[in-house]
Design a protein around this motif. Structure first.
Motif, PDB file in Angstrom:
ATOM      1  N   LYS A 282       0.824  -1.203   0.000  1.00  0.00           N
ATOM      2  CA  LYS A 282       0.000   0.000   0.000  1.00  0.00           C
ATOM      3  C   LYS A 282       0.863   1.260   0.000  1.00  0.00           C
ATOM      4  CE  LYS A 282      -4.103  -1.916   0.228  1.00  0.00           C
ATOM      5  NZ  LYS A 282      -5.101  -1.715  -0.836  1.00  0.00           N
TER       6      LYS A 282
ATOM      7  N   TYR B 129      -0.932  -6.898   4.420  1.00  0.00           N
ATOM      8  CA  TYR B 129      -0.628  -5.605   3.818  1.00  0.00           C
ATOM      9  C   TYR B 129       0.711  -5.094   4.331  1.00  0.00           C
ATOM     10  CZ  TYR B 129      -5.602  -5.749   2.735  1.00  0.00           C
ATOM     11  OH  TYR B 129      -6.834  -6.131   2.280  1.00  0.00           O
TER      12      TYR B 129
ATOM     13  N   ARG C 176       2.809  -1.392   4.115  1.00  0.00           N
ATOM     14  CA  ARG C 176       2.599   0.001   3.745  1.00  0.00           C
ATOM     15  C   ARG C 176       3.935   0.734   3.713  1.00  0.00           C
ATOM     16  NH1 ARG C 176      -1.664   3.376   3.385  1.00  0.00           N
ATOM     17  NH2 ARG C 176      -1.294   5.607   3.727  1.00  0.00           N
TER      18      ARG C 176
END
Length: 203
Positions: free
Chosen positions: A124, A170, A172
Motif C-alpha cells: 500500500k 498488507y 505500507r
C-alpha cells in the motif's frame, strides 16, 4: 519467484513491450528492475503460445530469465501454470507494463508474506504502477478453479482482495508523493514520460 506476465497484443497499446525507452525495449527495463529484488530465486517471463509472442521468448533467453508460454486470454491460468511448472509455492506478481517496480518494498512484502503465512500480500501507499502483490499458488489455483469468466482474470486484484477466502496481508510504504502520479506504460504520453525519466536519471 517472480512471474512477469506480458503479451504483444495489449489492447491499449499493442506491442508496447518492444517500444524503446532510451534505446532499450520496455520489457527489458522491467526485467532489469525485478533482477534487483533480493528475495527472488527465479524470474519467469510468462507469455502466450501465440506466434506474435515468439519475440518475447527470445528476449527472455537473451536476458537470462526463464520463459513459460500458456493461455493468451486466461491470465490467472497462465500465472498458475507458470508457478506449478517452476515449483513456486509463492510468487511476486508483475505485469509487463510496470517498468519501475519498487524492489525495496517488494523485498519487504516478500518477507512479511512468508513470515505471516499469507495467501496474498498487498503493498500500500505506492505510486500507481510501482506496487506488486505476493501470491501463494494455493490462492491462484482457487481463482483459476472458481472464476466464471476466465478473461476477467486479467484484473486479478479484484479476486485477490477477497478476505473471506484468503489470508490477506498488507505492507505500507512510508513514501510521500503526489497521488496523481502514475508510473506505468499504457499510453503514448507514458512513453514520453518514461523517456524523460530514463534520460534524466540515466543508470
Amino acid at each position: 519467484g517472480a512471474i512477469i506476465v506480458v503479451r504483444m497484443s495489449s489492447s491499449r497499446m499493442p506491442g508496447k513491450a518492444l517500444r524503446k525507452i532510451d534505446g532499450r525495449e520496455s520489457i527489458r527495463l522491467g526485467i532489469d528492475r525485478i533482477k534487483k529484488v533480493e528475495n527472488i530465486q527465479t524470474i519467469v517471463l510468462a507469455t502466450s503460445t501465440s506466434r506474435d509472442d515468439d519475440v518475447l521468448a527470445r528476449i527472455a533467453d537473451e536476458e537470462g530469465v526463464c520463459i513459460y508460454r500458456g493461455s493468451l486470454e486466461n491470465v490467472a491460468e497462465r500465472y498458475f501454470q507458470t508457478a506449478r511448472h517452476f515449483n513456486l509455492d509463492h510468487f511476486l506478481r508483475v505485469t509487463g507494463d510496470a517498468i519501475l517496480c519498487d524492489n525495496v518494498t517488494a523485498d519487504i512484502a516478500i518477507r512479511s508474506h512468508l513470515e505471516s503465512g499469507n495467501d496474498i500480500t498487498f503493498i500500500k501507499n505506492m505510486p500507481f504502477g510501482t506496487a506488486k502483490e505476493v501470491i501463494s499458488i494455493r490462492a491462484i489455483r482457487a481463482i483459476v478453479d472458481n472464476s466464471l469468466v476466465p478473461e476477467n482474470t486479467e484484473y486479478l486484484e479484484y479476486f485477490l482482495g477477497n478476505e473471506k477466502t484468503f489470508n490477506v496481508g498488507y505492507v505500507r510504504s512510508k513514501y510521500e508523493f503526489n497521488k496523481r502520479i502514475r508510473i506505468t506504460l499504457d499510453y503514448e504520453e507514458d512513453l514520453e514520460f518514461f523517456e524523460h525519466i530514463y534520460r534524466h536519471f540515466n543508470k
